[in-house]
Design an enzyme around this catalytic site. Sequence first.
Site, PDB file in Angstrom:
ATOM      1  CB  THR A   1       8.016 -30.007 -26.639  1.00  0.00           C
ATOM      2  OG1 THR A   1       8.860 -28.852 -26.703  1.00  0.00           O
ATOM      3  CG2 THR A   1       6.607 -29.628 -27.032  1.00  0.00           C
TER       4      THR A   1
ATOM      5  CB  SER B   1      14.125 -26.552 -31.318  1.00  0.00           C
ATOM      6  OG  SER B   1      14.680 -25.853 -30.228  1.00  0.00           O
ATOM      7  CB  SER B   2      10.262 -24.946 -27.331  1.00  0.00           C
ATOM      8  OG  SER B   2       9.364 -26.017 -27.419  1.00  0.00           O
TER       9      SER B   2
ATOM     10  CB  SER C   1      17.509 -27.817 -28.897  1.00  0.00           C
ATOM     11  OG  SER C   1      16.661 -27.934 -30.003  1.00  0.00           O
ATOM     12  N   GLY C   2      16.039 -30.871 -28.545  1.00  0.00           N
ATOM     13  CA  GLY C   2      15.975 -32.223 -29.071  1.00  0.00           C
ATOM     14  C   GLY C   2      15.943 -33.296 -28.009  1.00  0.00           C
TER      15      GLY C   2
ATOM     16  CD  GLU D   1      20.305 -23.030 -26.599  1.00  0.00           C
ATOM     17  OE1 GLU D   1      20.774 -21.969 -27.083  1.00  0.00           O
ATOM     18  OE2 GLU D   1      19.181 -23.473 -26.903  1.00  0.00           O
TER      19      GLU D   1
ATOM     20  CG  ASN E   1      14.187 -30.810 -31.418  1.00  0.00           C
ATOM     21  OD1 ASN E   1      13.722 -31.732 -32.063  1.00  0.00           O
ATOM     22  ND2 ASN E   1      13.557 -30.271 -30.398  1.00  0.00           N
TER      23      ASN E   1
ATOM     24  N   GLY F   1      17.365 -25.660 -22.237  1.00  0.00           N
ATOM     25  CA  GLY F   1      18.484 -26.105 -21.424  1.00  0.00           C
ATOM     26  C   GLY F   1      19.731 -25.284 -21.687  1.00  0.00           C
TER      27      GLY F   1
END
Length: 1509
Positions: free
Chosen positions: A162, A211-212, A157-158, A438, A208, A436
Amino acid sequence: MACTTVNVGSFVWVEDPEVAWIDGEVVEVKGNDIKVRCTSGKTVALKVSNAYPKDVEAPASGVDDMTRLAYLHEPGVLQNMKSRFDINEIYTYTGNILIAVNPFRRLPHLYNNHMMQQYKGAGFGELSPHPFAVADAAYRQMKNQGISQSILVSGESGAGKTETTKLLMQYLADMGGRAVTEGRSVEKKVLESNPVLEAFGNAKTVRNNNSSRFGKFVEIQFDQRGRISGAAIRTYLLERSRVCQVSDPERNYHCFYMLCAAPPEDIKKWKLADPRTFHYLNQSRCIELERMDDSKEYHETRKAMDVVGINLEEQESIFRVVAAILHLGNVEFGKGKESDSSAPKDEKSYYHLKTAAELFMCDEQALEDSLCKRVIVTRDENIIKCLDPESAALSRDALAKTVYSRLFDWIVNKINTSIGQDPDSVHLIGVLDIYGFESFKTNSFEQFCINLTNEKLQQHFNQHVFKMEQDEYNKEEIDWSYIEFVDNQDILDLIEKSPGGIISLLNEACMFPRSTHETFAEKMYQTFKDHKHFSKPKLARTDFTICHYAGDVTYQTEQFLEKNKDYVVAEHQALLNASRCTFVACLFPLLAEDTNKKSKFSSISSQFKQQLVTLLETLSTTEPHYIRCVKPNNLLKPLIFENQNVLQQLRCGGVMEAIRISCAGFPTRKQFEEFLDRFSILAPEVLDKSSDDVAACKKLLEKVALEGYQIGRTKVFLRAGQMADLDARRNEVLGRAASRIQRKFRSYLSRKKFVMLRKSAINMQAVCRGQLSRCLFERLRREAAVLEIQRDIRMHLARKSYKELHFAAVFIQSGIRGMASRDELRFQRQNKAAIIIQSHCRKFLAQSHYQRLKKATITTQSAWRARLARKELRRLKTAAKETGALQAAKNKLEKQVEELTWRLQLEKRMRVDMDESKTQENAKLRSALEEMQLQFKETKAFLLQEVEAAKKTAEVVPVLQEVLVVDTQLVEKLSSENEKLKSLVSSLDQKIDETEKKFEETSKLSEERLKQALEAETTIVNLKKSVHELQEKILDVESENQILRQKSLLHTSGHLPPTPVKDSQNGHFPRQESLFNGSENESQTRIQEQESDAKNRRLQIARQNENVDALINCVIKNIGFNQGKPVAAFTIYKCLLHWKSFEAERTNVFDRLVQMIGSAIKDEDDNEHLAYWLSNTSTLLYMIQQSLKPGGTGATPQRKPPVTTSLFGRMAMGFRSAPSSAETSAAAAAAAAAVIRPVEAKDPAMLFKQQLTAYVENIFGIIRDNLKNELQALLSLCIQAPRTSTGRSLRSAKTMGKDSPLDHWKGIIDGLYALLNTLKENFVSPVLIQKIFTQTFAFINVQLFNSLLLRRECCTFSNGEFVKAGLALLEEWCAETKAEYAGSSWDELKHIRQAVGFLVIHQKYRISYDDIAHDLCPILSVQQLYRICTLYWDDSYNTRSVSQEVIASMRVIMTEDSNNADSSAFLLDDDSSIPFKSDDLASSMQDTDFAEMKPAEELEENPAFSFLI
């Protein structure tokens, strides 16, 4: 790839707890133990196996592809990425894998349309790493190989997944655009789906701000032509728990905050308030985000919804449901009236419950019952069970999560429906944007599913990497059968094996009502106690740890069971299905099999597992491409690179796993030439015996006794550690060479010192001897000077006495001679004055006699002419009374006579001018002769007087007898001048005779011309008579036609009823018959006139169309040029001027000409034909512009005097006295130059001028673009020439003189010369030629300069020399062409000239930033300089680039300008605008003379175009 052999002085990498890896120098070696002095200053002792070799020759800016690293290991990869990140190179390849580092700032210059155009069609790896390159490779493989492609974007994330996905979709949409569905393009809908999905699926997390919280796989479908024909979006594992639970400092989904920032009318409609007042939003203190305006995002989301096909009513329903969820979250529960029951806690809760019911459009009480009660279905009856407040809150949250999940699924399905899928699609390109790996302090069910996804994708990634390795080995034809491949299938079996996996145990636990997370954890401990990848933490009771490929992750099982259950409460299903809002009802359709069940259970993990299987099946049918996104720091700030953080992400992203797979085989791969350049020092003799690189590499490796390597077709493959061994041996050889150099250098210094001392002693001796010699010389010089001074004094005294005596004698002689000369001058002046008085007197008498005679003659002629004119006037008056119809014919004839008379007068005036000019010339010659004769007489008299005066002087003054000698000389001079004058007089006599002969011939010629003029007058009179007779005949015929028409009208109108008439003034009525007859005659007359006029107009139109057809048929052919000017343009202009088309309100002539020009230039490939029409259109435009422009000719045109209508007036004009010669010559010149004359233009003419301007610009653009396209291929070859030719091949090419890379430059020069000759042959205006070549050179500048900035292999010393040689050819072309045609073309190459000048300069490390920015490259921006300095590498002499201080200075300046998007762009744009205006064209053709132009020969034979002659 640890070190195997290390020597003192070697540079290695050692592990460091703070910065992961740090470099240092080996200072001590004891067996397997070494000591390393790190760059940080500390000394570290470690084993040799724990140190990794460092490549000291690696470029400071890193390499584009990390497979080119000499040492492919963890510290080498990390250092390469850091080096590139420091110079703002955020993209790096690892084979076919792209690693993208998030810069945490906007870099718009990397993603604009110009950058996108650079990557279209470029080979993968040819340009700098970029997501556009990956997308282009996928698109090209899909079209060329017919295989579907997929692009997998991963990262934590970050990391920028995206944004990277947006760039990929943007590029694919641009490549496959132009397929339109329902008014909006498919690619537009695909791109605009991103903001909609981000609004409802993205949230702020700790790492992030955007974040998605779901996985996304976009399938872009293409037709057979490679155009987008459809698309589909698949989503995975939306984080539903975030709707109800948000931890600080994170945020809920963006749509909630956007809705609270909506316009006031929407807030009032949905009864919203500040986000801090809602329970689902105020669990975190983070409400607002920096650089994000929720109100603006709300409007942008609504616009995106419009694009993707969500209408206004559906948008209202969506946000109504979102608002209902917010209100539902504010419903709190307390104890009810009964035990173990619940009810809304207070009035506030009742208000939010009521509002939620209104927004859901359902019954309020039913909503309360569904939250606070449950219905237990038995065989006999239904039992209602009350829920306690805690269970009611869980039921509320379950409803909110279910509604939001259904809403998100509906939006995705709606987008897919709106975009539309193509069932006939041939291929697709899938873009996977998924979370990704985590690993947090607390890892729950979501992290478990996310890491399962990454394990599956990592397996797919490993297989792809291993396949690429196999393909590489097969391509190079080397043996790789013994290489082992390690898989992570054990971990996947541990998680998803059925039965016996963790997911199976979790589903079983969820099926039993009494199962808890403790029983689930205990079951796992028993089942997997012996599994090597599963373990139980020591101090935990329900946690478990899985050893993933990226590291160990400990999961907490507290909420595994609740989050794995995916069921809908029957009461919630029934309630919302019965909603009065059709949108809410469609979210909860009532299925037939669900009516008899309390709730339907389904496992989230099972669904997710099935989705992964489907996804991997799709990916297995495609050719994958990988992009690994990396977050450089956890602070989310630019210019910060945290080694530990990046290294962990590289491990989680599988990059290190890919490197490990590469290291299992041959991690080091070097091209033959590169390998020999680096290691030929180990065995120099291998290069002397053979020029074959393959054989040389084999001999070199055999010489060093290396084993296990492989020789491929183009590369040398080395096993792990072999590169370090070769470098160690190379360092030994270099060390010995350094010692030898030091010894020689010290010897040189000692000898230099000795030579200097000896030279100093010799110099001292020479100085002493010189001083003694100088003293002796000074004494001798003084003695010689004394003698010289004495001699000069004596000489001065003697000369002085002589000069005084000489001056006295000369003074006496000059006085006597002056007195005699003055007397003679006085006598000559008196004589000359008397002669002038006599000549003027005689002239006056002759002139008076001539004037009297002339006046009498003119009086006599005037009286006789007046008598004749009166007689003619009487005759004309009698003739004019006969009929009024002759008046119009007479006027026409008068105009014709006037025109012919004017021509006759012009001829007469020209004849008179010629006679007068010759008369004046003869008079001048006679006057010159008389003056010469007079001068001769005066000279002769003066000579006689001088002789007599000399005799008298000799008699009077006998003392000065030497004067006679002087007078004798003067006499001789005068006699010689006399002879010259005689010869001059004789030559003048001859000239006078010749002039008289010419005058006689001229007079004869003038008499002949007078006879011709008289004959022309008689011819004109005859023509007048014939025209008059024809006009009388025409009038007779027309009168007969009128009589016949009247008769026919009388016959046909006899049956018409009488027309009523008004009363007369005196009260009487006229007779009906007379009134009828009068009106009938008038109507007949009008009808006849209208018919005759219409007939005449039709005849004129038909004649005009015939003339226009003849003109077009003539000029559409190439009729050439006359006197360097186009004949077609001149002919068209003369015709338009004569036809008065410019002054016409309506005409189709201009439309016909425009169509003719448009059809003539259809063939856009024939430059010669286009140049011909460019010359014609530009010349015609200039002529029309001068005509339509008031005062454009620079002088006010003289108006003609009013034409006299009477014959007497015309005769008076004809017999006037001839004007003076100056007026006649000026009139003749004006008549000859009056080709272009101003006219008052109407709208059609102005429109034609605009259309003609557009055609000039269009033809100019076509010729320019043709030249650019022709040079584009040659420029690409020029750019690739240094890369495709090695140094050895270049040397051989120079010696042999064949296939030299400069041939491409010569081809460019040939193309320029060819077009220049074509334009000059067609006499194109020089200003247009200048602009064509100026823009072409600017295009060359853009292409070459951008290639330097985008291709690292072009930014080299050898390429700089190559381009410099080509620029020299271009400069030579500009010099030969001269400024008339080349203009400022050479100045347009300023960017590439300065860049090449920097590339070929030596000792760059000594140059400061000011020297570069102000002296070497003042025109280049700091971004361009920074990129050139960081990409530069010396492939010829291996010298260094600029110093790090200069790089740091540039980085500081770029950081200050980072907010300016324009200043960040470093690529040049090609200007394709039209660089000139019509005024520029007019000013360049201002001196063009059309007076002696000849029209088209074909039209001269046509009588209708006689006006052209």
